[in-house]
Motif scaffolding. Structure first.
Motif, mmCIF file in Angstrom:
data_model
loop_
_atom_site.group_PDB
_atom_site.id
_atom_site.type_symbol
_atom_site.label_atom_id
_atom_site.label_comp_id
_atom_site.label_asym_id
_atom_site.label_seq_id
_atom_site.Cartn_x
_atom_site.Cartn_y
_atom_site.Cartn_z
ATOM 1 N N GLU A 67 11.457 8.053 -2.502
ATOM 2 C CA GLU A 67 10.569 7.487 -1.489
ATOM 3 C C GLU A 67 9.603 6.458 -2.075
ATOM 4 O OE1 GLU A 67 12.142 11.361 -0.252
ATOM 5 O OE2 GLU A 67 10.982 10.797 -2.019
ATOM 6 N N SER A 68 9.411 6.476 -3.386
ATOM 7 C CA SER A 68 8.505 5.522 -4.035
ATOM 8 C C SER A 68 9.201 4.220 -4.443
ATOM 9 C CB SER A 68 7.872 6.151 -5.282
ATOM 10 O OG SER A 68 7.049 7.234 -4.913
ATOM 11 N N ILE A 69 10.524 4.198 -4.394
ATOM 12 C CA ILE A 69 11.268 3.000 -4.768
ATOM 13 C C ILE A 69 11.167 1.991 -3.629
ATOM 14 C CG2 ILE A 69 13.543 2.070 -5.385
ATOM 15 C CD1 ILE A 69 14.215 4.868 -6.531
ATOM 16 N N LEU A 70 10.893 0.751 -3.979
ATOM 17 C CA LEU A 70 10.747 -0.306 -2.978
ATOM 18 C C LEU A 70 11.977 -0.394 -2.079
ATOM 19 C CD1 LEU A 70 9.313 -3.119 -5.287
ATOM 20 C CD2 LEU A 70 8.040 -1.765 -3.608
ATOM 21 N N GLY A 71 11.769 -0.759 -0.838
ATOM 22 C CA GLY A 71 12.864 -0.868 0.114
ATOM 23 C C GLY A 71 13.733 -2.097 -0.114
ATOM 24 N N GLU A 72 13.132 -3.145 -0.661
ATOM 25 C CA GLU A 72 13.858 -4.378 -0.918
ATOM 26 C C GLU A 72 13.270 -5.032 -2.157
ATOM 27 O OE1 GLU A 72 14.654 -8.585 1.393
ATOM 28 O OE2 GLU A 72 14.389 -6.755 2.571
ATOM 29 N N PHE A 73 14.136 -5.365 -3.129
ATOM 30 C CA PHE A 73 13.645 -5.984 -4.349
ATOM 31 C C PHE A 73 14.774 -6.615 -5.148
ATOM 32 C CE2 PHE A 73 14.641 -1.587 -5.335
ATOM 33 C CZ PHE A 73 15.249 -1.618 -6.585
ATOM 34 N N ASP A 74 14.400 -7.538 -6.020
ATOM 35 C CA ASP A 74 15.321 -8.092 -6.995
ATOM 36 C C ASP A 74 15.298 -7.169 -8.205
ATOM 37 O OD1 ASP A 74 16.897 -10.699 -7.825
ATOM 38 O OD2 ASP A 74 15.702 -10.083 -9.547
ATOM 39 N N ILE A 75 16.429 -7.001 -8.835
ATOM 40 C CA ILE A 75 16.531 -6.030 -9.933
ATOM 41 C C ILE A 75 15.546 -6.307 -11.071
ATOM 42 C CG2 ILE A 75 18.336 -7.065 -11.358
ATOM 43 C CD1 ILE A 75 19.641 -4.132 -11.115
ATOM 44 N N THR A 76 15.160 -7.556 -11.263
ATOM 45 C CA THR A 76 14.222 -7.889 -12.348
ATOM 46 C C THR A 76 12.829 -7.318 -12.110
ATOM 47 O OG1 THR A 76 13.688 -10.011 -11.310
ATOM 48 C CG2 THR A 76 15.458 -10.003 -12.964
ATOM 49 N N VAL A 77 12.525 -6.945 -10.870
ATOM 50 C CA VAL A 77 11.208 -6.377 -10.545
ATOM 51 C C VAL A 77 10.993 -5.045 -11.264
ATOM 52 C CG1 VAL A 77 9.863 -5.392 -8.624
ATOM 53 C CG2 VAL A 77 10.996 -7.598 -8.364
ATOM 54 N N ILE A 78 12.069 -4.337 -11.552
ATOM 55 C CA ILE A 78 11.942 -3.030 -12.208
ATOM 56 C C ILE A 78 11.153 -3.144 -13.507
ATOM 57 C CG2 ILE A 78 13.200 -1.094 -13.254
ATOM 58 C CD1 ILE A 78 15.523 -1.750 -11.301
ATOM 59 N N ALA A 79 11.395 -4.201 -14.281
ATOM 60 C CA ALA A 79 10.713 -4.372 -15.573
ATOM 61 C C ALA A 79 9.212 -4.601 -15.411
ATOM 62 C CB ALA A 79 11.346 -5.514 -16.355
ATOM 63 N N ARG A 80 8.766 -5.066 -14.257
ATOM 64 C CA ARG A 80 7.319 -5.243 -14.023
ATOM 65 C C ARG A 80 6.616 -3.890 -13.966
ATOM 66 N NH1 ARG A 80 7.357 -9.315 -9.032
ATOM 67 N NH2 ARG A 80 8.836 -10.799 -9.906
ATOM 68 N N TYR A 81 7.305 -2.906 -13.412
ATOM 69 C CA TYR A 81 6.741 -1.563 -13.287
ATOM 70 C C TYR A 81 7.031 -0.705 -14.514
ATOM 71 C CZ TYR A 81 6.110 -2.768 -8.376
ATOM 72 O OH TYR A 81 5.729 -3.375 -7.211
ATOM 73 N N PHE A 82 8.191 -0.939 -15.118
ATOM 74 C CA PHE A 82 8.627 -0.152 -16.271
ATOM 75 C C PHE A 82 9.102 -1.108 -17.363
ATOM 76 C CE2 PHE A 82 9.445 2.334 -12.405
ATOM 77 C CZ PHE A 82 8.640 3.437 -12.651
ATOM 78 N N GLU A 84 10.023 -0.835 -20.289
ATOM 79 C CA GLU A 84 11.127 -0.375 -21.130
ATOM 80 C C GLU A 84 12.486 -0.540 -20.445
ATOM 81 O OE1 GLU A 84 9.883 3.397 -18.825
ATOM 82 O OE2 GLU A 84 8.962 1.518 -19.487
ATOM 83 N N TYR A 85 12.496 -0.931 -19.172
ATOM 84 C CA TYR A 85 13.735 -0.985 -18.386
ATOM 85 C C TYR A 85 14.833 -1.823 -19.039
ATOM 86 C CZ TYR A 85 17.026 -2.623 -14.883
ATOM 87 O OH TYR A 85 18.180 -2.975 -14.232
ATOM 88 N N GLU A 86 14.553 -3.056 -19.380
ATOM 89 C CA GLU A 86 15.622 -3.948 -19.851
ATOM 90 C C GLU A 86 16.279 -3.445 -21.131
ATOM 91 O OE1 GLU A 86 14.830 -8.113 -19.738
ATOM 92 O OE2 GLU A 86 14.294 -8.042 -17.621
ATOM 93 N N GLY A 87 15.497 -2.951 -22.079
ATOM 94 C CA GLY A 87 16.074 -2.415 -23.302
ATOM 95 C C GLY A 87 16.876 -1.154 -23.051
ATOM 96 N N GLU A 88 16.343 -0.296 -22.196
ATOM 97 C CA GLU A 88 17.027 0.971 -21.941
ATOM 98 C C GLU A 88 18.284 0.787 -21.099
ATOM 99 O OE1 GLU A 88 16.027 5.319 -20.128
ATOM 100 O OE2 GLU A 88 14.471 4.330 -21.314
ATOM 101 N N ILE A 89 18.238 -0.121 -20.123
ATOM 102 C CA ILE A 89 19.423 -0.301 -19.277
ATOM 103 C C ILE A 89 20.554 -0.918 -20.086
ATOM 104 C CG2 ILE A 89 19.029 -2.608 -18.271
ATOM 105 C CD1 ILE A 89 20.116 0.555 -16.359
ATOM 106 N N ALA A 90 20.238 -1.778 -21.035
ATOM 107 C CA ALA A 90 21.272 -2.364 -21.885
ATOM 108 C C ALA A 90 22.006 -1.280 -22.671
ATOM 109 C CB ALA A 90 20.647 -3.389 -22.830
ATOM 110 N N GLU A 91 21.259 -0.290 -23.147
ATOM 111 C CA GLU A 91 21.883 0.835 -23.868
ATOM 112 C C GLU A 91 22.731 1.688 -22.919
ATOM 113 O OE1 GLU A 91 19.159 3.231 -26.108
ATOM 114 O OE2 GLU A 91 18.121 1.450 -26.881
ATOM 115 N N ARG A 92 22.234 1.932 -21.725
ATOM 116 C CA ARG A 92 22.950 2.791 -20.771
ATOM 117 C C ARG A 92 24.291 2.199 -20.345
ATOM 118 N NH1 ARG A 92 19.110 6.158 -16.823
ATOM 119 N NH2 ARG A 92 17.399 6.513 -18.253
ATOM 120 N N VAL A 93 24.315 0.897 -20.100
ATOM 121 C CA VAL A 93 25.562 0.303 -19.616
ATOM 122 C C VAL A 93 26.613 0.189 -20.705
ATOM 123 C CG1 VAL A 93 24.434 -0.925 -17.718
ATOM 124 C CG2 VAL A 93 24.847 -2.106 -19.891
ATOM 125 N N ARG A 94 26.180 0.226 -21.946
ATOM 126 C CA ARG A 94 27.120 0.103 -23.051
ATOM 127 C C ARG A 94 27.598 1.460 -23.591
ATOM 128 N NH1 ARG A 94 23.980 -4.248 -22.828
ATOM 129 N NH2 ARG A 94 24.881 -6.279 -23.272
#
Length: 95
Positions: A67-82, A84-94
């Motif tokens: 319920e706290s996740i925005l209803g509409e956003f560009d994926i790059t917005v995640i890094a503004r709030y978190f 660590e997102y970009e570094g961690e997501i790169a590890e997860r997808v690989r």
């Protein structure tokens, strides 16, 4: 554990996805956009764009309720709030 359903709603630039998160008898719906440049930078084609979005929601749900996740956003917005997102997501997808 939340169920995350990702549907591509637009193949053009940017890609648009409808994400439905179901958990605890309720669900939320989100609209997420992703450019091909951001996809290349974040996933490097290690997974498909829809899988990147799904893994991004897994990341978000570890940190906040659906319920706290925005209803509409560009994926790059995640890094503004978190930051660590970009570094961690790169590890997860690989992995």
């Amino acid at each position: 554990m939340a169920e995350i359903n990702v549907q591509t709603t637009s193949e053009g630039e940017p890609w648009t996805f409808q994400v439905t998160v179901s958990e605890g008898g309720s669900q939320t719906t989100h609209r997420v956009t992703l450019t091909s440049g951001d996809y290349e930078r974040l996933a490097g084609e290690a997974c498909g764009p829809d899988e990147l979005v799904r893994k991004s929601f897994e990341f978000l749900l570890e940190r906040e309720p659906k319920e706290s996740i925005l209803g509409e956003f560009d994926i790059t917005v995640i890094a503004r709030y978190f930051p660590e997102y970009e570094g961690e997501i790169a590890e997860r997808v690989r992995s």
